[in-house]
Design a protein around this motif. Structure first.
Motif, short mmCIF file in Angstrom:
data_model
loop_
_atom_site.label_atom_id
_atom_site.label_comp_id
_atom_site.label_asym_id
_atom_site.label_seq_id
_atom_site.Cartn_x
_atom_site.Cartn_y
_atom_site.Cartn_z
N TYR A 14 0.82 -1.22 0.00
CA TYR A 14 0.00 0.00 0.00
C TYR A 14 0.85 1.27 0.00
CZ TYR A 14 0.77 -0.70 5.06
OH TYR A 14 1.33 -0.93 6.29
N ASP A 15 2.13 1.17 0.25
CA ASP A 15 2.99 2.36 0.21
C ASP A 15 4.44 1.95 -0.05
OD1 ASP A 15 4.04 4.87 0.34
OD2 ASP A 15 3.64 5.20 2.47
N VAL A 16 4.71 1.45 -1.26
CA VAL A 16 6.07 1.02 -1.58
C VAL A 16 7.00 2.21 -1.77
CG1 VAL A 16 5.29 -1.14 -2.60
CG2 VAL A 16 5.56 0.86 -4.05
N VAL A 17 6.44 3.39 -2.08
CA VAL A 17 7.28 4.56 -2.30
C VAL A 17 8.03 4.94 -1.03
CG1 VAL A 17 7.27 7.01 -2.87
CG2 VAL A 17 5.84 5.43 -4.17
N ASN A 18 7.33 4.92 0.09
CA ASN A 18 7.94 5.34 1.35
C ASN A 18 8.64 4.21 2.10
OD1 ASN A 18 7.26 8.18 1.47
ND2 ASN A 18 5.14 7.54 1.72
N THR A 19 8.24 2.97 1.83
CA THR A 19 8.82 1.85 2.58
C THR A 19 9.85 1.08 1.78
OG1 THR A 19 7.11 0.30 1.85
CG2 THR A 19 6.65 1.58 3.84
N GLY A 20 9.93 1.33 0.47
CA GLY A 20 10.83 0.55 -0.36
C GLY A 20 10.28 -0.84 -0.64
N GLY A 21 9.09 -1.13 -0.11
CA GLY A 21 8.46 -2.41 -0.35
C GLY A 21 8.61 -3.39 0.79
N PHE A 22 9.74 -3.36 1.49
CA PHE A 22 9.99 -4.37 2.52
C PHE A 22 10.40 -3.70 3.82
CE2 PHE A 22 10.86 -6.27 -1.59
CZ PHE A 22 10.03 -7.37 -1.55
N ASN A 23 9.79 -4.18 4.90
CA ASN A 23 10.12 -3.68 6.23
C ASN A 23 9.73 -4.76 7.23
OD1 ASN A 23 10.33 -2.22 8.70
ND2 ASN A 23 10.11 -0.31 7.55
N SER A 24 10.70 -5.26 7.97
CA SER A 24 10.44 -6.37 8.88
C SER A 24 9.67 -5.95 10.13
CB SER A 24 11.76 -7.04 9.29
OG SER A 24 12.64 -6.09 9.88
N SER A 25 9.65 -4.65 10.44
CA SER A 25 8.95 -4.18 11.64
C SER A 25 7.50 -3.86 11.32
CB SER A 25 9.64 -2.94 12.21
OG SER A 25 9.65 -1.90 11.27
N ASP A 26 6.61 -4.13 12.27
CA ASP A 26 5.19 -3.87 12.08
C ASP A 26 4.90 -2.37 12.16
OD1 ASP A 26 4.88 -6.57 12.01
OD2 ASP A 26 4.08 -6.75 14.05
N GLU A 27 3.80 -1.96 11.52
CA GLU A 27 3.30 -0.60 11.70
C GLU A 27 2.35 -0.62 12.88
OE1 GLU A 27 3.84 2.20 8.27
OE2 GLU A 27 2.10 1.01 7.70
N ASP A 28 2.55 0.29 13.81
CA ASP A 28 1.85 0.22 15.09
C ASP A 28 0.62 1.09 15.19
OD1 ASP A 28 3.50 -1.66 16.46
OD2 ASP A 28 5.05 -0.12 16.63
N VAL A 29 0.54 2.18 14.43
CA VAL A 29 -0.61 3.09 14.55
C VAL A 29 -1.12 3.50 13.18
CG1 VAL A 29 0.03 3.99 16.82
CG2 VAL A 29 0.88 5.12 14.76
N PHE A 30 -2.44 3.61 13.06
CA PHE A 30 -3.09 4.15 11.88
C PHE A 30 -4.07 5.21 12.37
CE2 PHE A 30 -1.58 0.07 10.51
CZ PHE A 30 -1.16 0.28 9.20
N LEU A 31 -3.87 6.44 11.89
CA LEU A 31 -4.65 7.60 12.34
C LEU A 31 -5.47 8.15 11.19
CD1 LEU A 31 -1.60 9.33 14.04
CD2 LEU A 31 -3.41 8.14 15.26
N PRO A 32 -6.58 8.85 11.49
CA PRO A 32 -7.33 9.51 10.42
C PRO A 32 -6.47 10.56 9.72
CG PRO A 32 -8.67 9.33 12.39
CD PRO A 32 -7.28 8.93 12.78
N PHE A 33 -6.47 10.53 8.41
CA PHE A 33 -5.61 11.41 7.60
C PHE A 33 -5.82 12.87 7.96
CE2 PHE A 33 -4.38 13.88 3.95
CZ PHE A 33 -3.28 13.23 3.41
#
Length: 438
Positions: free
Chosen positions: A197-216
């Motif tokens: 959903y966001d390969v531009v900012n993550t490079g595609g791979f990241n072993s750490s989880d995303e912890d928070v999702f906030l209203p835009f």
């Protein structure tokens, strides 16, 4: 009959242990190198959401014009705030969400607790059903919370464990950047790779989880800064986060869900119409140059699969072929050295099919033994890929049952194929010549 051929094969292998070990080592190392690199390639090139990837699309708008395009004429791979909000307000897709990366601090409840730096995204409520995010407790906020810029949050199960001991925390408060947010949902274990959903900012791979999702819009309202990539064609006229929103800098990822070809065509027409409207308004001085790619096409265009993993796989396959050629040569020498034995068996009435069965059984045993060795070496290889590949990619390599079965299958089948020509030559031995020579 197979037991008879098996006994003959084992007896033959025991007669020349050095040659047997050499062939087993060749097969084992060749197969292990191939399976180790394949385990990495399989992980990074897999479809992260195969049941839905053909319905997820990433729109691109050329807001920079010719001066900002890549060499192949591609527009920017992210959006500026103006265009992202225009698409969001128009809502021409079934589901859609603008998003940007954030990295706020979370303060646990209780005296003496230190703030926790977490990563996450500011998204719209439709993000969660669009990417099929699984929930352990609760769910996503609704569209009303988006409009009201509500102080709500969806947290990961990992953060829920840290803050609340893993219990159902829906309705509890979390302090994020000094402000209280109400937990509306707790995600189940979810860390798709690649992070589609966001390969531009993550490079595609990241072993750490995303912890928070906030209203835009809540994140924008409180000034929560972008923690992802920011690319600009010119220096923003104003500084700070507000200046970033008013600039043509791209920093927002965008994804939509379109159910069928008609919806895709309609959305593509909408993008071109929007670009023409911007052209008429004087904002764009160039013809529309938009893109609308589905998820597999988008991942391919962003070159999410590292080129070195492809090269490594080809090199490993080349090594396996070299090992098989060497094994075929050793088998040929071994089988032809037994020409007198073959001649006697043929003179006593053995059919060519019997010779084929005997020597292919011997090749199969060598392949199976090489496969067992390959299993051990593949385990070592998978555990060691972090020495040569980035940590986030190396962590994706897994030694699972399908890989183990494939290793044994490749070793056995490849050795049988390598043994076809030596077996063919052995079966063509002329009994009369061998009897005369002896």
């Amino acid at each position: 009959m197979f037991n008879y051929y098996l006994q003959l094969a084992l007896r033959s292998l025991r007669r020349s242990p050095g040659l047997t070990v050499l062939m087993v080592l060749a097969i084992g190392f060749g197969v292990a190198a191939s399976m180790t690199t394949y385990s990495v390639f399989r992980a990074v090139s897999g479809d992260p959401i195969p049941w839905k990837s053909s319905k997820l699309f990433v729109p691109q708008i050329d807001m920079w014009g010719p001066k900002g395009r890549s060499d192949n004429g591609e527009p920017p791979d992210a959006m500026d705030y103006t265009d992202a909000m225009a698409l969001q307000r128009a809502h021409r897709a079934k589901l859609q969400s603008a998003m940007y990366q954030v990295s706020p601090s979370v303060v646990p409840t209780g005296a003496g607790k230190h703030p926790i730096n977490v990563s996450g995204h500011a998204v719209y409520s439709e993000f969660f059903p669009m990417v099929d995010a699984p929930f352990r407790y609760g769910g996503a906020w609704d569209a009303g919370a988006d409009r009201q810029r509500a102080a709500v949050v969806v947290i990961s199960s990992k953060l829920n464990e840290k803050l609340f001991g893993g219990i159902d925390s829906v309705g509890r408060s979390v302090s994020i950047e000094g402000r209280d947010y109400r937990v509306v949902g707790v995600l189940d274990n979810w860390n798709p790779q690649p992070r589609f959903y966001d390969v531009v900012n993550t490079g595609g791979f990241n072993s750490s989880d995303e912890d928070v999702f906030l209203p835009f819009e809540r994140a924008i309202d409180v000034g929560m800064p972008n923690n992802g990539n920011t690319n600009c064609s010119e220096i923003p006229a104003e500084s700070g986060f507000v200046g970033l929103q008013r600039s043509s800098c791209v920093w927002i990822a965008y994804m939509v869900e379109l159910d069928d070809a008609a919806a895709v065509s309609a959305y593509r027409q909408y993008l071109d119409g929007y670009a023409r409207d911007q052209q008429q308004a004087g904002r764009f001085g160039w013809a529309p140059n938009n893109r609308l790619r589905n998820l597999p096409e988008w991942l391919d265009s962003e070159k999410v699969v590292p080129s070195d993993t492809k090269v490594s796989l080809l090199v490993a396959l080349g090594l396996l072929i070299v090992c098989l050629v060497n094994t075929a040569g050793l088998l040929l020498a071994k089988f032809l050295r037994r020409s007198s034995e073959i001649g006697v068996r043929r003179a006593l009435g053995a059919q060519r099919a019997a010779i084929y069965a005997q020597f292919l059984t011997e090749a199969g045993i060598i392949g199976l033994a090489g496969g067992v060795l390959g299993l051990l070496l593949t385990g070592v290889g998978v555990a060691s890929v972090s020495w040569v590949l980035p940590k986030d990619i190396a962590a994706l390599a897994r030694l699972d049952v399908p890989l183990l079965a494939l290793t044994l299958l490749v070793a056995t089948v490849a050795t049988l194929l390598a043994g076809l020509y030596p077996t063919f030559r052995a079966s063509r031995v002329q009994p009369a010549w061998q009897l005369k020579s002896n």
